[in-house]
Design a protein around this motif. Structure first.
Motif, PDB file in Angstrom:
ATOM      1  N   MET A   1     121.385  30.516  64.605  1.00 45.54           N
ATOM      2  CA  MET A   1     122.333  31.425  65.248  1.00 45.54           C
ATOM      3  C   MET A   1     122.230  31.242  66.756  1.00 45.54           C
ATOM      4  O   MET A   1     121.145  31.209  67.317  1.00 45.54           O
ATOM      5  N   ASN A   2     123.362  31.081  67.401  1.00 43.89           N
ATOM      6  CA  ASN A   2     123.378  31.056  68.858  1.00 43.89           C
ATOM      7  C   ASN A   2     124.404  32.073  69.348  1.00 43.89           C
ATOM      8  O   ASN A   2     125.262  32.521  68.605  1.00 43.89           O
ATOM      9  N   ARG A   3     124.255  32.440  70.589  1.00 35.97           N
ATOM     10  CA  ARG A   3     125.080  33.488  71.169  1.00 35.97           C
ATOM     11  C   ARG A   3     125.742  32.954  72.435  1.00 35.97           C
ATOM     12  O   ARG A   3     125.097  32.295  73.248  1.00 35.97           O
ATOM     13  N   VAL A   4     127.031  33.277  72.588  1.00 35.94           N
ATOM     14  CA  VAL A   4     127.771  32.913  73.800  1.00 35.94           C
ATOM     15  C   VAL A   4     128.281  34.204  74.429  1.00 35.94           C
ATOM     16  O   VAL A   4     128.980  34.984  73.780  1.00 35.94           O
ATOM     17  N   ASP A   5     127.893  34.419  75.680  1.00 38.30           N
ATOM     18  CA  ASP A   5     128.336  35.574  76.448  1.00 38.30           C
ATOM     19  C   ASP A   5     129.355  35.109  77.487  1.00 38.30           C
ATOM     20  O   ASP A   5     129.054  34.229  78.293  1.00 38.30           O
ATOM     21  N   PHE A   6     130.530  35.705  77.436  1.00 38.77           N
ATOM     22  CA  PHE A   6     131.611  35.397  78.376  1.00 38.77           C
ATOM     23  C   PHE A   6     131.563  36.445  79.483  1.00 38.77           C
ATOM     24  O   PHE A   6     131.691  37.643  79.209  1.00 38.77           O
ATOM     25  N   TYR A   7     131.399  36.008  80.721  1.00 40.81           N
ATOM     26  CA  TYR A   7     131.340  36.910  81.864  1.00 40.81           C
ATOM     27  C   TYR A   7     132.544  36.657  82.767  1.00 40.81           C
ATOM     28  O   TYR A   7     132.636  35.603  83.387  1.00 40.81           O
ATOM     29  N   GLN A   8     133.443  37.645  82.817  1.00 41.74           N
ATOM     30  CA  GLN A   8     134.630  37.532  83.661  1.00 41.74           C
ATOM     31  C   GLN A   8     134.301  38.042  85.056  1.00 41.74           C
ATOM     32  O   GLN A   8     134.017  39.217  85.250  1.00 41.74           O
ATOM     33  N   LEU A   9     134.331  37.135  86.015  1.00 42.20           N
ATOM     34  CA  LEU A   9     134.007  37.457  87.408  1.00 42.20           C
ATOM     35  C   LEU A   9     135.262  37.952  88.111  1.00 42.20           C
ATOM     36  O   LEU A   9     136.113  37.169  88.498  1.00 42.20           O
ATOM     37  N   SER A  10     135.359  39.259  88.261  1.00 44.42           N
ATOM     38  CA  SER A  10     136.535  39.823  88.921  1.00 44.42           C
ATOM     39  C   SER A  10     136.184  40.405  90.283  1.00 44.42           C
ATOM     40  O   SER A  10     137.041  40.492  91.152  1.00 44.42           O
ATOM     41  N   ARG A  11     134.935  40.796  90.475  1.00 44.03           N
ATOM     42  CA  ARG A  11     134.525  41.421  91.720  1.00 44.03           C
ATOM     43  C   ARG A  11     133.561  40.538  92.504  1.00 44.03           C
ATOM     44  O   ARG A  11     133.752  40.274  93.676  1.00 44.03           O
ATOM     45  N   ASP A  12     132.494  40.112  91.846  1.00 44.24           N
ATOM     46  CA  ASP A  12     131.454  39.336  92.511  1.00 44.24           C
ATOM     47  C   ASP A  12     131.564  37.863  92.152  1.00 44.24           C
ATOM     48  O   ASP A  12     131.869  37.530  91.008  1.00 44.24           O
ATOM     49  N   PRO A  13     131.274  36.984  93.106  1.00 41.03           N
ATOM     50  CA  PRO A  13     131.256  35.550  92.781  1.00 41.03           C
ATOM     51  C   PRO A  13     130.021  35.213  91.945  1.00 41.03           C
ATOM     52  O   PRO A  13     129.064  35.996  91.857  1.00 41.03           O
ATOM     53  N   TRP A 120     136.933  30.985  73.605  1.00 41.78           N
ATOM     54  CA  TRP A 120     136.726  32.182  72.771  1.00 41.78           C
ATOM     55  C   TRP A 120     137.345  31.970  71.387  1.00 41.78           C
ATOM     56  O   TRP A 120     136.719  32.216  70.367  1.00 41.78           O
ATOM     57  N   ARG A 121     138.613  31.492  71.384  1.00 40.11           N
ATOM     58  CA  ARG A 121     139.308  31.255  70.117  1.00 40.11           C
ATOM     59  C   ARG A 121     138.642  30.139  69.311  1.00 40.11           C
ATOM     60  O   ARG A 121     138.492  30.243  68.098  1.00 40.11           O
ATOM     61  N   MET A 122     138.228  29.076  69.980  1.00 42.19           N
ATOM     62  CA  MET A 122     137.581  27.962  69.295  1.00 42.19           C
ATOM     63  C   MET A 122     136.276  28.418  68.632  1.00 42.19           C
ATOM     64  O   MET A 122     135.984  28.067  67.494  1.00 42.19           O
ATOM     65  N   LEU A 123     135.491  29.235  69.335  1.00 44.94           N
ATOM     66  CA  LEU A 123     134.202  29.679  68.810  1.00 44.94           C
ATOM     67  C   LEU A 123     134.339  30.719  67.702  1.00 44.94           C
ATOM     68  O   LEU A 123     133.405  30.924  66.933  1.00 44.94           O
ATOM     69  N   ARG A 124     135.491  31.360  67.628  1.00 46.20           N
ATOM     70  CA  ARG A 124     135.726  32.351  66.570  1.00 46.20           C
ATOM     71  C   ARG A 124     135.507  31.726  65.195  1.00 46.20           C
ATOM     72  O   ARG A 124     134.970  32.348  64.292  1.00 46.20           O
ATOM     73  N   ALA A 125     135.913  30.486  65.039  1.00 47.30           N
ATOM     74  CA  ALA A 125     135.821  29.808  63.745  1.00 47.30           C
ATOM     75  C   ALA A 125     134.475  29.114  63.534  1.00 47.30           C
ATOM     76  O   ALA A 125     134.223  28.593  62.451  1.00 47.30           O
ATOM     77  N   ARG A 126     133.630  29.121  64.536  1.00 46.82           N
ATOM     78  CA  ARG A 126     132.351  28.405  64.430  1.00 46.82           C
ATOM     79  C   ARG A 126     131.299  29.282  63.764  1.00 46.82           C
ATOM     80  O   ARG A 126     130.921  30.315  64.284  1.00 46.82           O
ATOM     81  N   GLU A 127     130.830  28.829  62.633  1.00 54.13           N
ATOM     82  CA  GLU A 127     129.813  29.582  61.905  1.00 54.13           C
ATOM     83  C   GLU A 127     128.489  29.541  62.666  1.00 54.13           C
ATOM     84  O   GLU A 127     128.116  28.520  63.241  1.00 54.13           O
ATOM     85  N   GLY A 128     127.794  30.674  62.687  1.00 54.75           N
ATOM     86  CA  GLY A 128     126.500  30.748  63.354  1.00 54.75           C
ATOM     87  C   GLY A 128     126.573  31.008  64.843  1.00 54.75           C
ATOM     88  O   GLY A 128     125.566  30.906  65.533  1.00 54.75           O
ATOM     89  N   THR A 129     127.768  31.324  65.351  1.00 52.39           N
ATOM     90  CA  THR A 129     127.930  31.617  66.774  1.00 52.39           C
ATOM     91  C   THR A 129     128.416  33.046  66.944  1.00 52.39           C
ATOM     92  O   THR A 129     129.424  33.441  66.370  1.00 52.39           O
ATOM     93  N   GLU A 130     127.671  33.784  67.728  1.00 53.81           N
ATOM     94  CA  GLU A 130     128.001  35.166  68.033  1.00 53.81           C
ATOM     95  C   GLU A 130     128.621  35.195  69.436  1.00 53.81           C
ATOM     96  O   GLU A 130     128.102  34.560  70.350  1.00 53.81           O
ATOM     97  N   ARG A 131     129.737  35.922  69.602  1.00 54.67           N
ATOM     98  CA  ARG A 131     130.439  35.968  70.892  1.00 54.67           C
ATOM     99  C   ARG A 131     130.432  37.389  71.456  1.00 54.67           C
ATOM    100  O   ARG A 131     130.614  38.348  70.715  1.00 54.67           O
TER     101      ARG A 131
END
Length: 145
Positions: A1-13, A120-131
């Motif tokens: 199992m691996n995890r991918v965290d998406f961080y949207q930078l809207s305020r800080d670089p 995000w959409r590509m990883l949705r179908a990937r087994e063993g990946t948590e988003r």
């Protein structure tokens, strides 16, 4: 199992946001590889790691002496010479690894948001990946969606 965290930078670089993730990574007993194809950005991230208040986050560059000892290694390649199991993609560009990292942080801004959505959409179908998706709100990171 691996995890991918998406961080949207809207305020800080990224050079302000990434040191907080690096500090948490080190507290968890892990090492981090920070990847960007932008040399200037790697320089700013390196400075940000040294400048975090009340904390000293040692880091070094790939290809330099003692790269294998660095708790945080800055590189333009997906090669964890420091044995990192955590990866930060500072430039918002997704990269595939033969050996998946336990945790990946994809840092993206307005210029890379469309590509992040595709990942995000590509990883949705990937087994063993948590988003997980994170955004800045009022100076804090909150998990969204």
């Amino acid at each position: 199992m691996n995890r991918v965290d998406f961080y949207q930078l809207s305020r800080d670089p990224v050079e302000l946001a990434l040191p907080l993730l690096a500090r948490a990574t080190l507290k968890a007993g892990e090492r981090m590889l920070v990847v960007s194809s932008d040399e200037a950005q790697l320089g700013r991230v390196g400075q940000g790691l040294w400048a975090l208040p009340d904390t000293f986050l040692a880091n070094g560059r790939a290809g330099q002496p003692h790269e294998d000892r660095q708790p945080i290694l800055l590189s333009d390649r997906l090669e964890p010479a420091n044995g990192a199991r955590f990866l930060a993609l500072a430039d918002g560009v997704w990269r595939e690894s033969e050996q998946p990292f336990v945790r990946t942080f994809l840092m993206f801004d307005d210029s890379t948001v469309a590509a992040a959505r595709d990942v995000w959409r590509m990883l949705r179908a990937r087994e063993g990946t948590e988003r997980h998706f994170w955004k800045q709100e009022g100076g804090r990171w909150i998990e969204a969606g």
